[in-house]
Design an enzyme around this catalytic site. Structure first.
Site, PDB file in Angstrom:
ATOM      1  N   HIS A  31      -7.240  -6.021  -0.201  1.00 34.45           N
ATOM      2  CA  HIS A  31      -6.110  -5.094  -0.137  1.00 34.45           C
ATOM      3  C   HIS A  31      -4.941  -5.613   0.709  1.00 34.45           C
ATOM      4  O   HIS A  31      -3.791  -5.603   0.272  1.00 34.45           O
ATOM      5  CB  HIS A  31      -6.577  -3.731   0.400  1.00 34.45           C
ATOM      6  CG  HIS A  31      -5.480  -2.723   0.463  1.00 34.45           C
ATOM      7  ND1 HIS A  31      -4.838  -2.261  -0.672  1.00 34.45           N
ATOM      8  CD2 HIS A  31      -4.878  -2.103   1.519  1.00 34.45           C
ATOM      9  CE1 HIS A  31      -3.916  -1.386  -0.321  1.00 34.45           C
ATOM     10  NE2 HIS A  31      -3.909  -1.278   0.995  1.00 34.45           N
ATOM     11  N   SER A  62       0.829  -1.200   0.000  1.00 32.26           N
ATOM     12  CA  SER A  62       0.000   0.000   0.000  1.00 32.26           C
ATOM     13  C   SER A  62       0.875   1.266   0.000  1.00 32.26           C
ATOM     14  O   SER A  62       1.671   1.473  -0.897  1.00 32.26           O
ATOM     15  CB  SER A  62      -0.958  -0.030   1.201  1.00 32.26           C
ATOM     16  OG  SER A  62      -1.993   0.913   1.045  1.00 32.26           O
ATOM     17  N   MET A  63       0.747   2.124   1.031  1.00 33.85           N
ATOM     18  CA  MET A  63       1.580   3.319   1.108  1.00 33.85           C
ATOM     19  C   MET A  63       3.051   2.954   1.115  1.00 33.85           C
ATOM     20  O   MET A  63       3.889   3.661   0.547  1.00 33.85           O
ATOM     21  CB  MET A  63       1.250   4.135   2.360  1.00 33.85           C
ATOM     22  CG  MET A  63       2.068   5.409   2.490  1.00 33.85           C
ATOM     23  SD  MET A  63       1.814   6.267   4.055  1.00 33.85           S
ATOM     24  CE  MET A  63       2.840   5.265   5.151  1.00 33.85           C
ATOM     25  N   ASP A 120      -9.773  -4.984  -4.826  1.00 29.57           N
ATOM     26  CA  ASP A 120      -9.137  -4.180  -3.782  1.00 29.57           C
ATOM     27  C   ASP A 120     -10.066  -3.009  -3.478  1.00 29.57           C
ATOM     28  O   ASP A 120     -10.363  -2.205  -4.364  1.00 29.57           O
ATOM     29  CB  ASP A 120      -7.780  -3.694  -4.280  1.00 29.57           C
ATOM     30  CG  ASP A 120      -6.963  -2.963  -3.226  1.00 29.57           C
ATOM     31  OD1 ASP A 120      -7.558  -2.374  -2.302  1.00 29.57           O
ATOM     32  OD2 ASP A 120      -5.730  -2.985  -3.326  1.00 29.57           O
TER      33      ASP A 120
END
Length: 218
Positions: free
Chosen positions: A193, A62-63, A163
């Site tokens: 996700h 993710s980030m 997601d």
């Protein structure tokens, strides 16, 4: 991230899973940090691994995917490979356009956590999303996207077919803009996700090992 790191460590690799500033405490603390703080911690951990290990492969979810891409772009000679799981560098959501104003009015929104298909799993995320921190992340994405052509390391991208947090535009942008000649994209059919805690986790772990062995060589 811990199960992924433990899987690699059990095979004898040197592994660092840094706790980024503002993470693992409270959303209020996270709201007092920004992208520069998170990136500095990633780079610090990377430098320590680089001093202790022959070669270093970076990975992020993710980030974290955006952070390691920024690192790979800034230090292409030092990064031996990049592994991404549902990385975030873009969004097509229109409501984020209000973040620059909203962050001064509202401290947080309801959290986006546990987007996991596998029953009984918990990513231990915050129940609130801090808006100042969220805006810092999203406002930096443009620079990350602009720097993608500087990424030359071999890249392995895992992307969930479904997601509910990161839309497919991030994956498409990354694959189309990096300069890496060695790019593999794997679609995860049975995970949402947080795929490193989901049904496809074992596949991610095992293929990551194969990737690390291949790109680092004997």
């Amino acid at each position: 991230m811990v199960p992924w790191g433990r899987h690699l460590a059990a095979l004898g690799y040197g592994v660092a899973v840094p706790r980024l500033p503002g993470h693992g405490t409270t959303w209020q603390e996270l709201n007092r940090t920004e992208w520069a703080d998170w990136y500095a911690e990633v780079e610090r951990s990377f430098d320590k691994l680089l001093a202790d290990c022959d070669q270093v492969v970076v990975g992020g979810l993710s980030m974290g995917g955006g952070l390691v891409l920024a690192l790979a772009a800034a230090r292409p000679r030092d990064v031996a490979g990049v592994v991404l799981v549902n990385p975030a560098v873009n969004t097509v959501r229109k409501d984020v356009l209000a973040l620059p104003v909203l962050k001064h009015v509202v401290a947080s929104f309801p959290g986006i956590i546990n987007d996991i298909k596998k029953p009984g799993m918990d990513e231990h995320g915050y129940t609130r999303t801090p808006l100042k921190a969220a805006h810092s992340m999203m406002s930096t994405w443009r620079r990350v996207r602009e720097e993608l052509p500087k990424v030359t390391a071999p890249l392995l991208l895992f992307r969930s077919a479904e997601d509910h947090v990161v839309d497919p535009s991030s994956g498409r942008i990354i694959v189309s803009r990096v300069s890496s000649r060695d790019v593999t994209e794997r679609i995860l059919e049975n995970s949402y996700h947080v795929a490193t805690l989901d049904h496809d986790a074992d596949m991610i772990f095992e293929e990551s090992v194969q990737f690390v062995r291949r790109v680092t060589g004997p």
